[in-house]
Write an enzyme that holds these catalytic residues in place. Structure first.
Site, PDB file in Angstrom:
ATOM      1  N   GLN A  11       0.830  -1.209   0.000  1.00 22.11           N
ATOM      2  CA  GLN A  11       0.000   0.000   0.000  1.00 22.11           C
ATOM      3  C   GLN A  11       0.872   1.269   0.000  1.00 22.11           C
ATOM      4  O   GLN A  11       0.785   2.105  -0.898  1.00 22.11           O
ATOM      5  CB  GLN A  11      -0.889  -0.030   1.234  1.00 22.11           C
ATOM      6  N   ALA A  58       6.160  -5.525   6.567  1.00 25.63           N
ATOM      7  CA  ALA A  58       5.675  -5.769   7.926  1.00 25.63           C
ATOM      8  C   ALA A  58       4.793  -7.001   7.937  1.00 25.63           C
ATOM      9  O   ALA A  58       4.198  -7.353   6.913  1.00 25.63           O
ATOM     10  CB  ALA A  58       4.875  -4.562   8.432  1.00 25.63           C
ATOM     11  N   TYR A 123       1.810  -7.773  17.934  1.00 23.07           N
ATOM     12  CA  TYR A 123       2.218  -6.957  16.785  1.00 23.07           C
ATOM     13  C   TYR A 123       2.935  -5.701  17.249  1.00 23.07           C
ATOM     14  O   TYR A 123       4.040  -5.380  16.791  1.00 23.07           O
ATOM     15  CB  TYR A 123       0.971  -6.596  15.953  1.00 23.07           C
TER      16      TYR A 123
END
Ligand SMILES: NC(=O)c1ccc[n+]([C@@H]2O[C@H](COP(=O)([O-])OP(=O)(O)OC[C@H]3O[C@@H](n4cnc5c(N)ncnc54)[C@H](OP(=O)(O)O)[C@@H]3O)[C@@H](O)[C@H]2O)c1
Length: 287
Positions: A11, A58, A123
């Site tokens: 993105q 990520a 996370y």
């Protein structure tokens, strides 16, 4: 400057490659370029000799991270340590991204860079560990915390970004329930890429919060998407307790771009204006 972009078709990576078109951009794609394979990464970067490396990679499916702490830390922390070591050794600038989720939300007011993190989930712990590695190992770094991205290169790891998911649910005629007790700063990936491009031409290294201006709950974000599109799906605000997601999330993770303002970086648009631009770019509303 020669700039390598890791996760070039993600993105943010998509907007970065577009924004940096005036530079010598080297897009790096997963899985051919995998940050968790340090020997290959070293060989390639030794050969490329970039002036800067931008790492957008990520593992950020937040609920899955709860069950996969090793995988999460491999991408979000250990690979970042290895990149930081290489940056220090080969002398390139490292630009790395982190998250609003490093905060616990208890402040209840926009977080600035000097606020103490207190991550609530796996996370966020792994992203914070990545931050510490960057700060400890490489002097010439830009560490950018952002939040709620929406960009044209839709987020492949999660399938699509929040805006696109809302539109898809409405098109399927589904009734939509969205949490109304988590406050965020929705952020235009296009504007973030432009600010990162400006920032990396300065020597004001360090930690930055970079998000679109303003704040809202996820429910308000969804409501604004539908208002701009002139759609009226059944949209219901719910408490995050209703979803009982595996990972705990902060109820308030709005970021304030305090340091960017201090160094005179161009301001971001308000998130509602940025959202309008995004929908225009997708030809979903007229310009
Ligand atoms: N999205 C958000 O709302 C948000 C919010 C706060 C912070 N952030 C941070 O912002 C950064 C960019 O997010 P994003 O939304 O652009 O993510 P994204 O769309 O998932 O893009 C990540 C890119 O990295 C690639 N990648 C995944 N694993 C990799 C690996 N092991 N080695 C090399 N490349 C790998 C992905 O490839 P594949 O697509 O093929 O997997 C993808 O191209 C991340 O650091 C994220 O933590 C994002």
């Amino acid at each position: 400057m020669k700039i390598a972009v890791i996760g070039a078709d993600g993105q943010l990576g998509t907007d970065l490659v577009k924004t940096l078109a005036r530079d010598e951009v080297v897009p790096l794609y997963y899985p051919e370029f995998d940050v968790t394979r340090p020997e290959k990464v070293r060989l390639l970067l030794q050969e490329l000799r970039p002036g800067a490396v931008i790492n957008t990679a990520a593992f950020h499916r937040v609920d899955e991270c709860e069950d996969q702490p090793e995988a999460s830390s491999r991408v979000n922390a250990v690979a970042v340590r290895d990149l930081a070591r290489l940056a220090s050794e080969l002398g390139f600038i490292l630009i790395h991204f982190s998250t609003d989720y490093v905060f616990d939300g208890r402040k209840g007011a926009p977080y600035v860079e000097s606020d103490a993190p207190n991550p609530l989930n796996v996370y966020a712990v792994s992203k914070l560990a990545g931050e510490f590695f960057v700060r400890a190992i490489v002097e010439k770094h830009f560490l950018v915390r952002t939040c709620g991205l929406f960009g044209l290169g839709s987020c492949r790891e999660k399938g699509y970004n929040f805006v696109d998911r809302m539109i898809a649910l409405a098109d399927e005629g589904k009734s939509i329930r969205v949490v109304d007790d988590q406050w965020v700063s929705p952020t235009s990936a296009e504007e973030l890429a432009a600010r990162v491009s400006d920032l990396l031409r300065t020597d004001h290294y360090g930690l930055y919060h970079l998000t679109s201006e303003g704040q809202c709950t996820w429910f308000e974000f969804a409501a604004e998407v539908f208002s701009l599109l002139g759609k009226s799906p059944r949209l219901e605000p719910v408490s995050s307790r209703v979803f009982a997601a595996k990972a705990r999330r902060p109820l308030y993770s709005v970021l304030e771009n305090q340091r960017a303002k201090k160094i005179g970086l161009r301001d971001f648009s308000d998130w509602k204006n940025a959202l309008r631009t995004y929908l225009e770019r997708k030809s979903l509303i007229p310009k």
